[in-house]
Design a protein around this motif. Sequence first.
Motif, PDB file in Angstrom:
ATOM      1  N   UNK A  67     -12.881   0.501   5.496  1.00 27.80           N
ATOM      2  CA  UNK A  67     -11.719   1.042   6.190  1.00 27.80           C
ATOM      3  C   UNK A  67     -10.816   1.670   5.135  1.00 27.80           C
ATOM      4  N   UNK A  68      -9.682   2.154   5.546  1.00 28.57           N
ATOM      5  CA  UNK A  68      -8.701   2.716   4.616  1.00 28.57           C
ATOM      6  C   UNK A  68      -7.351   2.122   4.976  1.00 28.57           C
ATOM      7  N   UNK A  69      -6.672   1.585   3.973  1.00 25.22           N
ATOM      8  CA  UNK A  69      -5.322   1.069   4.160  1.00 25.22           C
ATOM      9  C   UNK A  69      -4.371   1.856   3.264  1.00 25.22           C
ATOM     10  N   UNK A  70      -3.257   2.285   3.851  1.00 14.03           N
ATOM     11  CA  UNK A  70      -2.190   2.926   3.075  1.00 14.03           C
ATOM     12  C   UNK A  70      -1.218   1.821   2.709  1.00 14.03           C
ATOM     13  N   UNK A  71      -0.909   1.708   1.409  1.00 15.68           N
ATOM     14  CA  UNK A  71      -0.125   0.562   0.941  1.00 15.68           C
ATOM     15  C   UNK A  71       0.939   0.990  -0.060  1.00 15.68           C
ATOM     16  N   UNK A  73       2.908   0.550  -3.840  1.00 14.02           N
ATOM     17  CA  UNK A  73       2.381   0.462  -5.201  1.00 14.02           C
ATOM     18  C   UNK A  73       2.083  -0.989  -5.590  1.00 14.02           C
ATOM     19  N   UNK A  74       2.983  -1.901  -5.264  1.00 14.50           N
ATOM     20  CA  UNK A  74       2.768  -3.318  -5.595  1.00 14.50           C
ATOM     21  C   UNK A  74       1.511  -3.853  -4.900  1.00 14.50           C
ATOM     22  N   UNK A  75       1.322  -3.497  -3.643  1.00 17.04           N
ATOM     23  CA  UNK A  75       0.133  -3.945  -2.908  1.00 17.04           C
ATOM     24  C   UNK A  75      -1.125  -3.324  -3.514  1.00 17.04           C
ATOM     25  N   UNK A  76      -1.016  -2.070  -3.929  1.00 16.62           N
ATOM     26  CA  UNK A  76      -2.138  -1.364  -4.549  1.00 16.62           C
ATOM     27  C   UNK A  76      -2.572  -2.068  -5.830  1.00 16.62           C
ATOM     28  N   UNK A  83      -0.003  -6.647   4.469  1.00 18.09           N
ATOM     29  CA  UNK A  83       0.910  -5.857   5.305  1.00 18.09           C
ATOM     30  C   UNK A  83       0.806  -4.371   4.981  1.00 18.09           C
ATOM     31  N   UNK A  84      -0.314  -3.730   5.317  1.00 17.11           N
ATOM     32  CA  UNK A  84      -0.443  -2.301   5.004  1.00 17.11           C
ATOM     33  C   UNK A  84       0.537  -1.461   5.818  1.00 17.11           C
TER      34      UNK A  84
END
Length: 185
Positions: A67-71, A73-76, A83-84
């Motif tokens: 899948x693709x999640x947009x996140x 910078x910290x999550x990346x 929490x994407x």
Amino acid sequence: MALVMRAVALLTVMTLMLELIHAAVYKVGDSAGWTASGNIDYKQWSATKTFQVGDVILFEYNAQFHNVMRVTHAMYRACNTSAPMATYTTGNDSITIKTRRHHFFFCGVPGHCQAGQKVDINVLRSDERAQTPASSSMSSPPVPSARVAGPASSNALSLKALRSPFCSFGLAMAVLATFFYINLA
């Protein structure tokens, strides 16, 4: 008054057309697509691109396995999927870049982000692009883009040729000439 209204309508259409001309489509990972296998270095892939507002980022993948999640910078950095900002699951996801900044994406399947299935799409401001040399001793060597066969090629090179100011000016002049021809004839 009618001529003024037509001129405003024409300028609006010209502006929209120029925005479309300046957009490029980038298939993440080129011919390999969005995958955790195949030793694809998405950091290197994105470093060889010059992204602009309006460009389309295309993620093609097997939706059964990715899948693709947009996140953020910290999550990346932490590969944190809790929490994407957005999640895409179609296997053929097109995301239009609307702002100049970093856009962070990764695969939310456990272990995939840690294995390197993540990409930072950095859209620089115009002044940053001018300051960044094309060939710097600190930058990685460019990696050639793989070409996708067929009429639905997502290689951005074909649209990049249309980004030249001369092409945009030529299109604007052609539309303007058509407008005057129609109104004066």
